[in-house]
Design a protein around this motif. Sequence first.
Motif, PDB file in Angstrom:
ATOM      1  N   THR A 109       0.846  -1.208   0.000  1.00 44.74           N
ATOM      2  CA  THR A 109       0.000   0.000   0.000  1.00 44.74           C
ATOM      3  C   THR A 109       0.878   1.254   0.000  1.00 44.74           C
ATOM      4  OG1 THR A 109      -0.230  -0.005   2.434  1.00 44.74           O
ATOM      5  CG2 THR A 109      -1.902  -1.173   1.165  1.00 44.74           C
ATOM      6  N   TYR A 110       1.817   1.280  -0.933  1.00 48.62           N
ATOM      7  CA  TYR A 110       2.888   2.286  -0.981  1.00 48.62           C
ATOM      8  C   TYR A 110       2.496   3.377  -1.978  1.00 48.62           C
ATOM      9  CZ  TYR A 110       7.908   3.385  -0.321  1.00 48.62           C
ATOM     10  OH  TYR A 110       9.115   3.947   0.018  1.00 48.62           O
ATOM     11  N   SER A 111       1.896   4.443  -1.474  1.00 48.94           N
ATOM     12  CA  SER A 111       1.423   5.524  -2.347  1.00 48.94           C
ATOM     13  C   SER A 111       2.590   6.283  -2.970  1.00 48.94           C
ATOM     14  CB  SER A 111       0.543   6.496  -1.560  1.00 48.94           C
ATOM     15  OG  SER A 111      -0.620   5.854  -1.092  1.00 48.94           O
ATOM     16  N   GLU A 225      -4.803   7.934  -3.857  1.00 45.80           N
ATOM     17  CA  GLU A 225      -3.619   7.184  -3.447  1.00 45.80           C
ATOM     18  C   GLU A 225      -3.240   6.213  -4.559  1.00 45.80           C
ATOM     19  OE1 GLU A 225      -2.134   8.120  -0.765  1.00 45.80           O
ATOM     20  OE2 GLU A 225      -3.768   9.425  -0.082  1.00 45.80           O
ATOM     21  N   ASN A 226      -2.165   6.547  -5.270  1.00 45.54           N
ATOM     22  CA  ASN A 226      -1.694   5.724  -6.379  1.00 45.54           C
ATOM     23  C   ASN A 226      -0.677   4.708  -5.852  1.00 45.54           C
ATOM     24  OD1 ASN A 226      -2.676   7.434  -8.978  1.00 45.54           O
ATOM     25  ND2 ASN A 226      -1.998   8.835  -7.366  1.00 45.54           N
ATOM     26  N   TYR A 227      -1.104   3.468  -5.679  1.00 43.65           N
ATOM     27  CA  TYR A 227      -0.206   2.444  -5.136  1.00 43.65           C
ATOM     28  C   TYR A 227       0.840   2.052  -6.185  1.00 43.65           C
ATOM     29  CZ  TYR A 227      -3.425   1.509  -1.231  1.00 43.65           C
ATOM     30  OH  TYR A 227      -4.218   1.601  -0.106  1.00 43.65           O
ATOM     31  N   GLY A 228       2.104   2.162  -5.780  1.00 38.56           N
ATOM     32  CA  GLY A 228       3.195   1.749  -6.649  1.00 38.56           C
ATOM     33  C   GLY A 228       4.037   0.692  -5.973  1.00 38.56           C
ATOM     34  N   ILE A 229       4.886   0.052  -6.742  1.00 40.47           N
ATOM     35  CA  ILE A 229       5.837  -0.918  -6.200  1.00 40.47           C
ATOM     36  C   ILE A 229       7.173  -0.214  -6.047  1.00 40.47           C
ATOM     37  CG2 ILE A 229       7.124  -3.028  -6.683  1.00 40.47           C
ATOM     38  CD1 ILE A 229       4.651  -4.193  -7.929  1.00 40.47           C
TER      39      ILE A 229
END
Length: 281
Positions: A109-111, A225-229
Amino acid sequence: MKLRKVTAASAAVIVLALTATACGGDDSKDSGSSSGGGGDKIKIGIKYDQPGLGLKKPDGSFSGFDVDVATYVAKELGYEADQIEWVETKSADRENALARGDVKFIAATYSITDERKEKVDFAGPYLLAHQDLLVKKDSDITEATDLNDKKLCSVTGSTSAQNVKKDFAPKAQLKQVGTYSECVAALQSGAVDALTTDDSILAGFAAQEQYAGKFKLAGLKLSNENYGIGVKKGDTETTDKINAALEKMVGDKAWDKAVEANFGPAEYNNEPAPKIGNIVK
């Protein structure tokens, strides 16, 4: 003649040494994994306490949307599910874990934010969530402004509570703890009046059997919230490979299946799969 025999013997030793090296292989590995994939193990950072996203279950197995996405990506990088070592990465330690090389990438859940992009690289986004509030079923809190003079819980290192206090309820009393599970327990006991974070996370907690019928989402879209890796800064090779994997996951409908499997029971109204590089402000 004697010199020639020594040279021949030395050559034989060298050949044997080279042969042994070739047969034995190179045992050195970095802490995250070999950069090209296919190593013995790959370490991936996730959350351990987020139902529906990243959860370590009592039997030691893991479940959730982030887990499913990370497993799919790892396979595209050359690793089977049994080669994955899941590493708990709490919000406050995500950047450090990548910088230290504790993990190869983080799906937790890494915005994606401009501030975080100064420290790490991001692949994705792979999910668009929105900040919301979780309150008790009978709560009269319906807007973020209702949180003035109320106790608001969030996790240390998350920006959610600060956003509410800055933009909507400057008189809100912030309580920051280590995990969302602690916030949910505090909400259930009445120690706090609301929990704020992404709607995807809140929906997962609200749908848990022990909390059935006790909580509700306020239904607010306080932020995008744009979840990225997350990937170590400068590791463009891994970032590009992950982006390709995410595109494939959406294309073959594995993304839709993962959404339904993890969020369906909570009746979470998710956004469509975002396009790689498309950050919704």
